[in-house]
Scaffold this active site. Sequence first.
Site, PDB file in Angstrom:
ATOM      1  N   LYS A 193       0.838  -1.217   0.000  1.00 57.97           N
ATOM      2  CA  LYS A 193       0.000   0.000   0.000  1.00 57.97           C
ATOM      3  C   LYS A 193       0.868   1.261   0.000  1.00 57.97           C
ATOM      4  O   LYS A 193       0.663   2.171  -0.794  1.00 57.97           O
ATOM      5  CB  LYS A 193      -0.929   0.037   1.236  1.00 57.97           C
ATOM      6  N   ARG A 240      -9.753   1.028   8.686  1.00 58.91           N
ATOM      7  CA  ARG A 240      -9.364  -0.352   8.998  1.00 58.91           C
ATOM      8  C   ARG A 240     -10.441  -1.087   9.762  1.00 58.91           C
ATOM      9  O   ARG A 240     -10.256  -2.252  10.104  1.00 58.91           O
ATOM     10  CB  ARG A 240      -8.107  -0.325   9.861  1.00 58.91           C
ATOM     11  N   ARG A 280      11.715  -5.567   5.116  1.00 62.67           N
ATOM     12  CA  ARG A 280      11.531  -4.128   4.878  1.00 62.67           C
ATOM     13  C   ARG A 280      12.568  -3.306   5.655  1.00 62.67           C
ATOM     14  O   ARG A 280      12.937  -3.612   6.787  1.00 62.67           O
ATOM     15  CB  ARG A 280      10.131  -3.711   5.326  1.00 62.67           C
ATOM     16  N   ARG A 313      11.401  -1.427  11.131  1.00 62.19           N
ATOM     17  CA  ARG A 313      10.224  -1.052  11.905  1.00 62.19           C
ATOM     18  C   ARG A 313      10.045  -1.983  13.096  1.00 62.19           C
ATOM     19  O   ARG A 313      10.234  -3.191  12.976  1.00 62.19           O
ATOM     20  CB  ARG A 313       8.982  -1.117  11.009  1.00 62.19           C
ATOM     21  N   ARG A 339      -0.268  -9.006  13.051  1.00 59.26           N
ATOM     22  CA  ARG A 339      -0.877  -7.942  12.230  1.00 59.26           C
ATOM     23  C   ARG A 339      -1.746  -8.547  11.118  1.00 59.26           C
ATOM     24  O   ARG A 339      -2.814  -8.026  10.808  1.00 59.26           O
ATOM     25  CB  ARG A 339       0.219  -7.055  11.621  1.00 59.26           C
TER      26      ARG A 339
HETATM   27  P1  AP5 Z   1       4.838  -1.543   1.869  1.00 61.28           P
HETATM   28  O1  AP5 Z   1       4.540  -0.704   0.669  1.00 61.28           O
HETATM   29  O2  AP5 Z   1       5.517  -0.914   3.036  1.00 61.28           O
HETATM   30  O3  AP5 Z   1       3.506  -2.312   2.305  1.00 61.28           O
HETATM   31  P2  AP5 Z   1       2.231  -1.805   3.117  1.00 61.28           P
HETATM   32  O4  AP5 Z   1       1.048  -2.520   2.539  1.00 61.28           O
HETATM   33  O5  AP5 Z   1       2.194  -0.318   3.153  1.00 61.28           O
HETATM   34  O6  AP5 Z   1       2.575  -2.434   4.503  1.00 61.28           O
HETATM   35  P3  AP5 Z   1       2.502  -1.876   5.987  1.00 61.28           P
HETATM   36  O7  AP5 Z   1       3.162  -2.922   6.821  1.00 61.28           O
HETATM   37  O8  AP5 Z   1       3.026  -0.473   6.085  1.00 61.28           O
HETATM   38  O9  AP5 Z   1       1.000  -1.887   6.239  1.00 61.28           O
HETATM   39  P4  AP5 Z   1       0.350  -1.983   7.571  1.00 61.28           P
HETATM   40  O10 AP5 Z   1      -1.036  -1.771   7.136  1.00 61.28           O
HETATM   41  O11 AP5 Z   1       0.583  -3.183   8.373  1.00 61.28           O
HETATM   42  O12 AP5 Z   1       1.103  -0.858   8.454  1.00 61.28           O
HETATM   43  P5  AP5 Z   1       0.753   0.624   8.817  1.00 61.28           P
HETATM   44  O13 AP5 Z   1       2.006   1.385   8.796  1.00 61.28           O
HETATM   45  O14 AP5 Z   1      -0.401   1.120   8.015  1.00 61.28           O
HETATM   46  O15 AP5 Z   1       5.700  -2.794   1.350  1.00 61.28           O
HETATM   47  C1  AP5 Z   1       6.148  -3.780   2.262  1.00 61.28           C
HETATM   48  C2  AP5 Z   1       7.553  -4.277   1.834  1.00 61.28           C
HETATM   49  O16 AP5 Z   1       7.458  -4.945   0.577  1.00 61.28           O
HETATM   50  C3  AP5 Z   1       8.582  -3.165   1.631  1.00 61.28           C
HETATM   51  O17 AP5 Z   1       9.823  -3.663   2.029  1.00 61.28           O
HETATM   52  C4  AP5 Z   1       8.560  -2.896   0.113  1.00 61.28           C
HETATM   53  O18 AP5 Z   1       9.801  -2.398  -0.358  1.00 61.28           O
HETATM   54  C5  AP5 Z   1       8.281  -4.294  -0.408  1.00 61.28           C
HETATM   55  N1  AP5 Z   1       7.505  -4.319  -1.649  1.00 61.28           N
HETATM   56  C6  AP5 Z   1       6.411  -3.554  -1.959  1.00 61.28           C
HETATM   57  N2  AP5 Z   1       5.946  -3.893  -3.157  1.00 61.28           N
HETATM   58  C7  AP5 Z   1       6.742  -4.909  -3.622  1.00 61.28           C
HETATM   59  C8  AP5 Z   1       6.754  -5.707  -4.810  1.00 61.28           C
HETATM   60  N3  AP5 Z   1       5.852  -5.534  -5.764  1.00 61.28           N
HETATM   61  N4  AP5 Z   1       7.712  -6.654  -4.928  1.00 61.28           N
HETATM   62  C9  AP5 Z   1       8.632  -6.834  -3.954  1.00 61.28           C
HETATM   63  N5  AP5 Z   1       8.678  -6.110  -2.813  1.00 61.28           N
HETATM   64  C10 AP5 Z   1       7.727  -5.162  -2.643  1.00 61.28           C
HETATM   65  O19 AP5 Z   1       0.227   0.470  10.320  1.00 61.28           O
HETATM   66  C11 AP5 Z   1       1.082   0.111  11.371  1.00 61.28           C
HETATM   67  C12 AP5 Z   1       0.292   0.017  12.674  1.00 61.28           C
HETATM   68  O20 AP5 Z   1      -0.295   1.311  12.976  1.00 61.28           O
HETATM   69  C13 AP5 Z   1      -0.902  -0.949  12.660  1.00 61.28           C
HETATM   70  O21 AP5 Z   1      -0.506  -2.264  12.965  1.00 61.28           O
HETATM   71  C14 AP5 Z   1      -1.789  -0.326  13.747  1.00 61.28           C
HETATM   72  O22 AP5 Z   1      -1.338  -0.658  15.032  1.00 61.28           O
HETATM   73  C15 AP5 Z   1      -1.595   1.164  13.542  1.00 61.28           C
HETATM   74  N6  AP5 Z   1      -2.589   1.752  12.615  1.00 61.28           N
HETATM   75  C16 AP5 Z   1      -2.318   2.326  11.407  1.00 61.28           C
HETATM   76  N7  AP5 Z   1      -3.474   2.735  10.839  1.00 61.28           N
HETATM   77  C17 AP5 Z   1      -4.467   2.426  11.705  1.00 61.28           C
HETATM   78  C18 AP5 Z   1      -5.888   2.574  11.667  1.00 61.28           C
HETATM   79  N8  AP5 Z   1      -6.509   3.127  10.599  1.00 61.28           N
HETATM   80  N9  AP5 Z   1      -6.604   2.124  12.718  1.00 61.28           N
HETATM   81  C19 AP5 Z   1      -5.985   1.584  13.804  1.00 61.28           C
HETATM   82  N10 AP5 Z   1      -4.651   1.381  13.900  1.00 61.28           N
HETATM   83  C20 AP5 Z   1      -3.908   1.808  12.848  1.00 61.28           C
END
Ligand code: AP5
Length: 209
Positions: free
Chosen positions: A13, A88, A122, A155, A166
Amino acid sequence: MRLVLLGPPGAGKGTQAAKLSNYLGVPRISTGDILRKHVAEGTDLGKKAQAYMDAGKLVPDDLVIAMTERRLRESDARNGFILDGFPRTIAQAEALAKLTPLDMAVNLFLEPEELIKRNTGRRVCPKCDAVYHMLMNAPKKAGVCDRCGSTLTIRADDREEVVRARIETYERQTAPLIKYYRDRGLLREVYASGLIDEIFLRTKEVLKG
Ligand code: AP5
């Protein structure tokens, strides 16, 4: 364009949202990045959020909804936005619907084992939020951000046991949003396996229709 990006942890994402933000000329709003900044700065919100994030659980709806509403009221979001990681839960989706109409919700989907590899490999830039993968999307110089030269970090929630938690949280609380947006005619699906640029092309295709 008012766009929501859905998908499990590590689906890509953040990676796609950054490219779409350049392409569409609207800001990427990542609730994960905003929360991590609060944690790093030790704000009240950061102190409340940290334990949930470290355990792979969702931060409570009331905190995240208020934080996102504030961000969406900023002037750069007036003509559109890409929401990365929000909503979410159904409660968050309903709060968002009261605040603004949406054009589309794009769901990036991927097999669970691939998600584990993506998260555990990552590396992130603590300064400019650029995201890398040490094997699949490596920086030019190991451990150093291509964009700003800062030292890359891991992270806190990318340890394998937290990644599994997660993914489980996603299945239980966030996956129901797929049906929520399908029922409203807003859902588009993109298979998130393959090269980053291939997935970007697929996403641009679904934005047309
Ligand atoms: P990346 O692009 O970072 O993936 P992502 O889907 O953004 O993954 P996240 O882990 O950031 O999502 P998340 O939803 O768990 O975390 P968030 O920060 O929102 O890519 C991942 C890896 O793959 C990278 O290394 C990238 O280089 C690689 N990659 C990407 N595309 C690729 C490809 N095509 N081929 C190969 N490699 C590739 O949330 C973190 C925490 O915050 C949550 O757990 C929660 O506690 C809290 N939080 C955030 N938002 C909320 C909410 N709305 N409500 C409640 N809690 C929340």
